[in-house]
Design an enzyme around this catalytic site. Sequence first.
Site, PDB file in Angstrom:
ATOM      1  CG  HIS A  74      -3.654  -3.737   2.902  1.00 37.54           C
ATOM      2  ND1 HIS A  74      -2.735  -3.298   3.833  1.00 37.54           N
ATOM      3  CD2 HIS A  74      -4.214  -2.621   2.373  1.00 37.54           C
ATOM      4  CE1 HIS A  74      -2.748  -1.980   3.876  1.00 37.54           C
ATOM      5  NE2 HIS A  74      -3.637  -1.535   2.997  1.00 37.54           N
TER       6      HIS A  74
ATOM      7  CB  CYS B 176      -0.973  -0.035   1.179  1.00 38.44           C
ATOM      8  SG  CYS B 176      -2.345   1.129   1.024  1.00 38.44           S
TER       9      CYS B 176
ATOM     10  CD  GLU C  93      -1.313  -6.649   4.897  1.00 35.38           C
ATOM     11  OE1 GLU C  93      -1.581  -5.479   5.234  1.00 35.38           O
ATOM     12  OE2 GLU C  93      -0.716  -6.930   3.830  1.00 35.38           O
TER      13      GLU C  93
END
Length: 555
Positions: free
Chosen positions: A490, A363, A492
């Site tokens: 993102h 990001c 994750e």
Amino acid sequence: MMKYILSCGLHVTAIKIDPYINIDAGTFSPYEHGEVFVLDDGGEVDLDLGNYERFLDIRLTKDNNLTTGKIYQSVINKERRGDYLGKTVQVVPHITDAIQEWVVKQAKVPVEDDGVEPEVCVIELGGTVGDIESMPFIEAFRQFHLIPQPSTTGEQKTKPTQNTVRELRGLGLSPDLIMCRCATALENSVKEKISMFCHVEPEQVICVHDVSSIYKVPLLLEQQGVCGFLTRRLNMPMETRPRRMLTKWKEMSDRSDRLLEHCSIALVGKYTKFSDSYASVIKALEHSALAISHKLEVKYIDSANLELSTLQEEPVKYHEAWQKLCSADGILVPGGFGVRGTEGKIHAINWARKQKKPFLGVCLGMQLAVCEFARNTLGWADANSTEFDPDTKHPVVIDMPEHNPGQMGGTMRLGKRRTIFMTNNSVLRKLYGDAEYVDERHRHRFEVNPELKSHFEEKGFRFVGQDVEGERMEVIELDDHPYFVGVQYHPEFTSRPIKPSPPYLGLLLAAAGKLPGYLVKGCRLSPRDTYSDRSGSSSPDSEISELKMPSLSNE
């Protein structure tokens, strides 16, 4: 507990209740509440929902996070529409009814890919028994006959548990299980005392003591016969034979105990004093490190300490920060907001690029990689994001059209979006199993300026992933570098213990010196890095289909 129920062969969903007035977690400070977790539908929720998704491998929605603000907003909207036909709107029954309706409806929403309706819904009510904020929820549960699970921490003293259960009973709720969090296993005398004074059987007092790996917790519940109790209490059939899922979790926990090789990642961020601010990032790194049989060391670096101003004011902090950065095997710059520390992040990215250190920017980390390259390779000395310098002559990162600068909550580009790979010659595409596109979760207000794309690609800084319309830059890669990758999304948020996120896996592989061999072998790990179906086995199968990446074979 939820993972354990899932391993018993039941379909499980989860609801997290936060009694605060906020509508959602979108505007929370990372220092106070930790990270804001983003769901597929764009919901900005409590980080606990991230734990639910990772452990259960499910996809939740924003309605799985219930707040006082959401309930009151729903009831007030109904009152304004005249749904209550002029009645006086009160906490009981209107607020409590709204809570029950919300829970019943959401508990039936499928959260797995097979679309099967959940059989069990586990509800976590935040706060402490007796808090005024949670009283409407407690009353709704009393009417509803749902059972919160109190827990205790600290020394092996029974008084806090007794007091909690007594207060809970005074509110009309009786616990079926008492989960005791403690440093060491409960002594039998302590367990019997809790059982006697809390009016439950000894088998209903469950010890969840500290263990070397969180993956051992479902095994603790298995050892204490929780499956048998739940079978009787819920009157639902559960698998009692050895369960394949628990077998794999046992192997993960065993592996985490015997890791010998180390790999260090420098996490260069703004909120490094509070690790929960990067909870999903840390978990994604852990999943990837475990997948390649390496012990992870995260070196937290406050990006502001890498800046020259710190050298003047606090030289010790400056040199310590740079020592950490230079000694790490790889560098990660995660997402964030605000100008503080951004120059330090740019310094770290510059060092990673020039020294050919494995780098992943997420990001804001990707956006700052664009800024760094523009300044130091394209020669645009003032290149910046308009978030930090609205008057820059080289706005390489700009405000998105849909961003509403007058309002903070819910104004970002949120949720699952598709990214199309624009070339076959992409490291990240290979890590994703040579996929033509990926669907990942976003949370940002600014984007790379597409009008300047050609200037970067002429110098080997390639935008290998773009959105469906080809207007937004989603993935960057740098030629002639071991691993220099940036993603606008993102990744994750969708990493799982046995399905690590490809961008993070690539970073760990590169940091451990294994990425070239992994790519040459068609993105295959060695058999010792896979999980088998045999509990206790140290010779895993040759495939790890659970990774949902290409199958794995011998190196």
